[in-house]
Design an enzyme around this catalytic site. Structure first.
Site, PDB file in Angstrom:
ATOM      1  N   GLU A 104       0.689  -1.237   0.041  1.00 24.97           N
ATOM      2  CA  GLU A 104       0.107   0.054  -0.157  1.00 24.97           C
ATOM      3  C   GLU A 104       0.994   1.350  -0.182  1.00 24.97           C
ATOM      4  O   GLU A 104       0.657   2.280  -0.478  1.00 24.97           O
ATOM      5  CB  GLU A 104      -0.884   0.212   1.072  1.00 24.97           C
ATOM      6  CG  GLU A 104      -1.978  -1.159   0.804  1.00 24.97           C
ATOM      7  CD  GLU A 104      -2.798  -1.382   2.179  1.00 24.97           C
ATOM      8  OE1 GLU A 104      -2.588  -1.821   3.213  1.00 24.97           O
ATOM      9  OE2 GLU A 104      -3.959  -1.028   2.096  1.00 24.97           O
ATOM     10  N   GLU A 144      -4.340  -9.299   4.055  1.00 28.38           N
ATOM     11  CA  GLU A 144      -5.394  -9.004   4.935  1.00 28.38           C
ATOM     12  C   GLU A 144      -6.610  -9.735   4.955  1.00 28.38           C
ATOM     13  O   GLU A 144      -7.205 -10.223   5.693  1.00 28.38           O
ATOM     14  CB  GLU A 144      -5.865  -7.449   4.608  1.00 28.38           C
ATOM     15  CG  GLU A 144      -4.729  -6.566   5.089  1.00 28.38           C
ATOM     16  CD  GLU A 144      -3.713  -6.170   4.393  1.00 28.38           C
ATOM     17  OE1 GLU A 144      -3.513  -6.687   3.252  1.00 28.38           O
ATOM     18  OE2 GLU A 144      -2.780  -4.973   4.562  1.00 28.38           O
TER      19      GLU A 144
HETATM   20  N1  COA Z   1       5.019  -8.142  11.808  1.00 29.16           N
HETATM   21  C1  COA Z   1       5.761  -8.514  12.905  1.00 29.16           C
HETATM   22  N2  COA Z   1       6.880  -9.258  12.448  1.00 29.16           N
HETATM   23  C2  COA Z   1       7.015  -9.769  11.334  1.00 29.16           C
HETATM   24  C3  COA Z   1       6.179  -9.695  10.367  1.00 29.16           C
HETATM   25  C4  COA Z   1       5.195  -8.710  10.393  1.00 29.16           C
HETATM   26  N3  COA Z   1       4.151  -8.733   9.452  1.00 29.16           N
HETATM   27  N4  COA Z   1       6.573 -10.260   9.154  1.00 29.16           N
HETATM   28  C5  COA Z   1       7.775 -11.006   9.626  1.00 29.16           C
HETATM   29  N5  COA Z   1       7.998 -10.642  10.751  1.00 29.16           N
HETATM   30  C6  COA Z   1       8.988 -11.233  11.468  1.00 29.16           C
HETATM   31  C7  COA Z   1       9.038 -12.691  12.204  1.00 29.16           C
HETATM   32  O1  COA Z   1       7.913 -12.933  13.116  1.00 29.16           O
HETATM   33  C8  COA Z   1      10.463 -13.032  12.259  1.00 29.16           C
HETATM   34  O2  COA Z   1      10.640 -12.639  13.650  1.00 29.16           O
HETATM   35  P1  COA Z   1      11.741 -13.624  14.437  1.00 29.16           P
HETATM   36  O3  COA Z   1      12.948 -13.673  13.645  1.00 29.16           O
HETATM   37  O4  COA Z   1      11.772 -12.854  15.687  1.00 29.16           O
HETATM   38  O5  COA Z   1      10.786 -14.875  14.757  1.00 29.16           O
HETATM   39  C9  COA Z   1      11.248 -12.321  11.286  1.00 29.16           C
HETATM   40  O6  COA Z   1      10.268 -11.033  10.883  1.00 29.16           O
HETATM   41  C10 COA Z   1      11.527 -12.984  10.127  1.00 29.16           C
HETATM   42  O7  COA Z   1      10.339 -13.485   9.295  1.00 29.16           O
HETATM   43  P2  COA Z   1      10.288 -14.971   9.089  1.00 29.16           P
HETATM   44  O8  COA Z   1       8.681 -15.436   9.101  1.00 29.16           O
HETATM   45  O9  COA Z   1      11.197 -15.861   9.989  1.00 29.16           O
HETATM   46  O10 COA Z   1      10.468 -15.100   7.490  1.00 29.16           O
HETATM   47  P3  COA Z   1      10.205 -16.009   6.394  1.00 29.16           P
HETATM   48  O11 COA Z   1      11.024 -15.672   5.385  1.00 29.16           O
HETATM   49  O12 COA Z   1      10.115 -17.452   6.794  1.00 29.16           O
HETATM   50  O13 COA Z   1       8.674 -15.635   6.193  1.00 29.16           O
HETATM   51  C11 COA Z   1       6.988 -14.220   5.494  1.00 29.16           C
HETATM   52  C12 COA Z   1       8.318 -14.466   5.501  1.00 29.16           C
HETATM   53  C13 COA Z   1       6.733 -12.696   4.922  1.00 29.16           C
HETATM   54  C14 COA Z   1       6.267 -15.278   4.555  1.00 29.16           C
HETATM   55  C15 COA Z   1       6.432 -14.418   6.763  1.00 29.16           C
HETATM   56  O14 COA Z   1       7.209 -13.554   7.849  1.00 29.16           O
HETATM   57  C16 COA Z   1       4.882 -13.976   6.937  1.00 29.16           C
HETATM   58  O15 COA Z   1       4.126 -14.389   6.450  1.00 29.16           O
HETATM   59  N6  COA Z   1       4.824 -12.703   7.655  1.00 29.16           N
HETATM   60  C17 COA Z   1       3.568 -12.023   8.013  1.00 29.16           C
HETATM   61  C18 COA Z   1       2.976 -11.349   6.698  1.00 29.16           C
HETATM   62  C19 COA Z   1       1.568 -10.608   6.808  1.00 29.16           C
HETATM   63  O16 COA Z   1       0.667 -11.340   6.874  1.00 29.16           O
HETATM   64  N7  COA Z   1       1.811  -9.531   6.927  1.00 29.16           N
HETATM   65  C20 COA Z   1       0.518  -8.700   7.623  1.00 29.16           C
HETATM   66  C21 COA Z   1      -0.352  -8.084   6.341  1.00 29.16           C
HETATM   67  S1  COA Z   1      -1.775  -7.358   7.027  1.00 29.16           S
END
Ligand code: COA
Length: 240
Positions: free
Chosen positions: A115, A135
């Site tokens: 966004e 979302e």
């Molecule tokens: N908010 C807070 N922390 C987040 C985050 C978010 N949206 N996205 C990733 N992180 C953090 C993870 O918790 C992790 O923290 P940690 O190392 O303390 O455990 C760190 O960033 C690395 O993320 P990780 O999930 O280990 O990386 P990955 O490469 O395996 O996966 C994603 C990447 C993007 C697929 C996964 O992190 C994810 O699904 N994130 C959420 C995306 C989302 O739904 N965003 C909100 C949209 S409304």
């Protein structure tokens, strides 16, 4: 240089650089980041030295992985209310700035990250970028303008496809849908963004600002109103 916690703000020869800087959380968009971005956007709007802005993400993995899920859905009601108010303000502020913005995106570009990019004028991506709006899968809808800005950029059908299916786009798919203007190898992304900024800066700033206004404001008008806007801006430019 600045002393923000969640972003880095730098200025160089008329180009402002905003770096989303929480690489340990994939640059997730937190309340703190929103407050700091708000401050920086206000400064950019009011600073005549800034002619063009480049937005990018720190670290190897992400431009921005969306809203900070640790704050999300767990925040107490007053914080949510405050968030809603600020979100409206920050996106309004973003879209009201009459200077060109370039998003240079790599890795994850999710939720609020996408966004933010949709509020920019030129979207450049590296080949490893992935785009998604998670979302609806979380039971909510985009609250940072995405439900309005996305269809204006890629059209109704493609926007609904992304939102309803939750499908993420690869960089080549995003290019095909015109969600991004260009795709580069990872190492070339920032140099290419800087090259684009240099090109913009080589043109008269007022013409750059007016052309942005004519296109972005005009898109929300009827053709007749848009043509009147173009005439007004063109006249103002000629008499400036
Ligand atoms: N908010 C807070 N922390 C987040 C985050 C978010 N949206 N996205 C990733 N992180 C953090 C993870 O918790 C992790 O923290 P940690 O190392 O303390 O455990 C760190 O960033 C690395 O993320 P990780 O999930 O280990 O990386 P990955 O490469 O395996 O996966 C994603 C990447 C993007 C697929 C996964 O992190 C994810 O699904 N994130 C959420 C995306 C989302 O739904 N965003 C909100 C949209 S409304």
């Amino acid at each position: 240089m600045s002393a923000f916690e969640t972003i880095i703000y730098e200025k160089q020869d008329g180009t402002a650089f905003i770096t989303l800087n929480r690489p340990q959380a994939l640059n997730a968009y937190s309340i703190k980041m929103r407050d700091e971005l708000y401050e920086v956007l206000g400064a950019i709007r009011d600073d005549p030295e800034v002619l063009v802005v480049i937005l990018k993400g720190a670290g190897e993995k992400a431009f921005c992985a969306g809203a900070d899920l640790t704050e999300f859905l767990t925040a107490p009601a007053p914080v949510i209310a405050r968030q809603a108010r600020f979100e409206r303000d920050i996106w309004g502020l973003f879209l009201s700035i009459e200077k060109p913005f370039i998003a240079a995106m790599h890795g994850y570009v999710l939720g609020s990250g996408l966004e933010i990019a949709l509020c920019c004028d030129i979207r450049l991506a590296s080949a490893d970028a992935q785009f998604g709006l998670p979302e609806p899968g979380l039971g909510i809808i985009p609250a940072a303008g995405g439900s309005q800005t996305l269809p204006r950029v890629i059209g109704r059908a493609a926007a609904l496809d992304m939102l309803l299916s939750g499908r993420w786009l690869t960089a080549p798919e995003a290019l095909k849908l015109k969600l991004v203007n260009r795709v580069f190898p990872r190492a070339d992304l920032l140099p290419e963004a800087i090259k684009m900024a240099e090109k913009i800066k080589s043109h008269p700033p007022l013409a750059m600002s007016y052309v942005k206004q004519a296109v972005t404001r005009g898109l929300d008008m009827t053709l007749e109103e848009g043509l009147a806007l173009e005439k007004r801006l063109s006249g103002a430019l000629l008499s400036s």
